[in-house]
Design a protein around this motif. Sequence first.
Motif, PDB file in Angstrom:
ATOM      1  N   UNK A   1      50.183 -26.814  28.164  1.00 46.40           N
ATOM      2  CA  UNK A   1      49.470 -26.102  29.103  1.00 46.40           C
ATOM      3  C   UNK A   1      48.825 -27.318  30.156  1.00 46.40           C
TER       4      UNK A   1
ATOM      5  N   UNK B   1      46.658 -27.081  33.312  1.00 46.83           N
ATOM      6  CA  UNK B   1      45.558 -25.814  33.933  1.00 46.83           C
ATOM      7  C   UNK B   1      44.552 -26.576  34.116  1.00 46.83           C
ATOM      8  N   UNK B   2      43.924 -26.553  35.464  1.00 47.02           N
ATOM      9  CA  UNK B   2      42.718 -27.181  35.763  1.00 47.02           C
ATOM     10  C   UNK B   2      41.282 -26.493  35.600  1.00 47.02           C
TER      11      UNK B   2
ATOM     12  N   UNK C   1      42.226 -21.877  31.021  1.00 41.09           N
ATOM     13  CA  UNK C   1      43.074 -22.549  30.086  1.00 41.09           C
ATOM     14  C   UNK C   1      42.454 -21.667  28.636  1.00 41.09           C
TER      15      UNK C   1
ATOM     16  N   UNK D   1      47.106 -29.828  26.345  1.00 38.70           N
ATOM     17  CA  UNK D   1      46.505 -29.291  27.568  1.00 38.70           C
ATOM     18  C   UNK D   1      45.946 -30.447  28.346  1.00 38.70           C
ATOM     19  N   UNK D   2      46.100 -30.251  29.755  1.00 33.23           N
ATOM     20  CA  UNK D   2      45.557 -31.298  30.821  1.00 33.23           C
ATOM     21  C   UNK D   2      45.203 -30.412  31.730  1.00 33.23           C
ATOM     22  N   UNK D   3      44.200 -31.095  32.425  1.00 31.73           N
ATOM     23  CA  UNK D   3      43.211 -30.409  33.516  1.00 31.73           C
ATOM     24  C   UNK D   3      43.671 -31.070  34.852  1.00 31.73           C
TER      25      UNK D   3
END
Lengths: 131, 710
Positions: free
Chosen positions: A15, A17-18, A23, A40-42
């Motif tokens: 994912x 999503x910032x 998230x 996941x990464x923002x």
Amino acid sequence: MMEIAAHAPPMSVLIVEDSWIVLRGLESLLGDLGVAIMGCAGNLPDALRLAQTLTPTFALVDLNLRGQMADPVVDCLIERQVPVILSSGYAREGLPARFAQIPLCCKPYDANDLMNLIGSAVKHPVWPGVH
Amino acid sequence: MQSTAADPVSLGNCDREPIHVPGSIQPHGVMLVLDRENLQVEQIAGDAPSLLGIDADRAIGLPLFALINADAEHFVKRHLGAPRSVIAPTICLGVQARSGTAPLDLTMSADELAVILEIERSRPPRAAVDAPIVQLKDMIAVLYQSRSLDESLAVTARALRSVTGFDRALVYRFLPDGTGVVAAEDVAPGVDSYLGLHFPASDVPPQARALYTRNWVRSIPDVHYTPAPLEPAVNRRTRRPLDMSACVLRSVSPSHLEYLGNMGVKASSGMSIICHGELWGMIMLHHRSPRYVTADLRVAFEAFAQAFSLQIEVRLQTERTNRRLYARATREELVRRSIASGDPLEGLACPELLRYVGAGGAAVCFGQTVRTIGRTPDPAELRDVISWLTTLGRTTFVTDQLSLHHPPAQGWAPVGSGLLAVSLSREPRDFVLWFRPEFLEAVSWGGDPRRGGEGGQRQRPRVSFAEWRDTQRGKSLPWSEFDLEAAEDLRVVLLEIVLHDVDRTRLERERALERQTVLMAELDHRVKNALGMIQALVRASATEGSSVQDFAVALERRIQAMALAHSLLAGERWEGASLRRLITEEIALLAHDVPTRVDLAGDDVTLTPFEALSLSLVVHELVTNAIKYGAFSSGGGTVSIGWSVAKDPSRLLLSWIERGGPAPAAAKPGFGMTLIQRTVQYELQGTANLVIEPTGIRWDLVVPMPVAAP
């Protein structure tokens, strides 16, 4: 809700999503659909790093990361043949033309829409520009 | 139109009348109920001696072919051979009775058990130009000559009267609240006009509407008839009273006859207008003397009613599209005026604003300025309604009966029974208000005793009008989904304009015009993203709240926090937001009803939009926790908030120190705490540390700042 998990091998997702709140919502939504969160990464650097190293069943990518466009992340995933679903508050017209064939999940998310998009993205992945 | 005239005391006595099983028919025809198996007569009603040349009681038990020639039996058997058991009314013209001389028309319908034959005299032979098929062609031809819905209703009324020779042809349209209006009319010289009159919903009771939705055509050749009972009343084989829903000879409600009689109508015929399966309206034909509509003309009516209904469906669709296009054009015009003038709300109070949602008056309230157009409550009343709306704290408010929500509105019901209000900003005193007048006063009611005058009785189809009218006091025409949609669209556009109206220069105005499209797309994007956040907040809040009430409150506050950050940013054109304002406004928003002591220390810092959005949620949780458990919970506590920007690497250091509140318990990691820590880590790549000291809690936040504050 459990159809995907029951008829197919377990799925995993990356994912990008910032917003942590969004998230968290996605984690719970995808969890309900039987999808495991692989990463996941923002922000753009984190997202690029994960896109280069992880091989999830598919990736869900918000194209706008704190004002930076995540195009390179999508390009990298396509290159590595990871099915991508774009997520955006933008309508399709606001997206780069070369992503025209990539499934788009508009915010706010609808669980059924998302499930259908995952199904088709995984079954019939679109890799524009890869021959 | 059905009436309540038979019982002036009760408005509702028509509602329960079982009009589909009247047990009798109109006496100009004969009804035979036949056993479906052997076509023997089981029940009979009507004038059998003159039409069939036989007494009714002698006909019982006879087979059909003993009464009417073989054509009738062939016709019936042919239709019974169809694969369906229920047969819709179908006609056979010009058969002969065994013992009669006049040609007869048959209308046949059937269900699983019985066949119903309705027998009427055929129309006398006339010139071919009068043939129903020619009349039908003439009626349908006019449908394609009209350009708008209203025009098509008008030409239909004209064409139907000229083709049929009735004294009055009118098109009655149902409105969303069930009342009806005569939307088009054509009358012979000397006949009263009902054009534009409204009628209460009770004039066409629900079961009549249901019946009219099932069959297309009705006919009453002579309202002064004596009903002819069906004998025997209950069928010996099926043991049930006969459902005459599909029968044209069906005897109608006595109160309906009285209603027609009061209007001076001696004969009436009606067609249904059915759109998307719903009764949209009716075409009604009235005559001042008995007038017979023959079976073949009824078939033409039915074909016409179906064609007309389709036509209306198409027109409605076009009307909807046009309405949206019109709303968009008007909106663009209003926006253009707003942007072109220095004051964004200057020029809003114009006639277009009224037409935009079909209002009688409007008020644009911005700050201390109130501009009005059309008929509105007076300035003092307006201020009153604005402060009341402010307490509601809603972005949109709509009602067609304002006095129910805001009793003082009774005083201005004639101009403002209906209110549609949208707020223009986070500041609760900025609104656009649209008013609609009291419906009773705004339109003319059919049967209103006050407009009787000479010969008043003929204008009064019922006697219970006054009672009904009292139930309608203080109501306006309801606002439609289009009105709400249009108002909401305008709100969003104005919101953007108002929020951008800070230190506007001529150059910016010109740029704004060019950027309008881009802005709209941006706004849409932000709204969608905000919805995504709200959706996630709903999920998060659902897991922490102990009750629905807690859930709703927590959710609403988080959404407010987000909205606050959005409006701060919008005020700066999404270029940045002041940290000091973000903190002070967040505290003011959440803790407006608790005493708070706050020390702020630090030079103001301009946050990027993303930092502002993230920090607004964090500050929100900090304030909420202080109100629930910490320094703001007891009245004696203080929160010291200090910040500074450190260099190499450039970062914001923010401390939140609570003192004087209740002694803090060991931190139980709730959603609020997780949100603070995870948001700072995940969104800001920073850290958030909680220290629990005996005097109160202390948070230390470190947030990298790519660009140092000025």
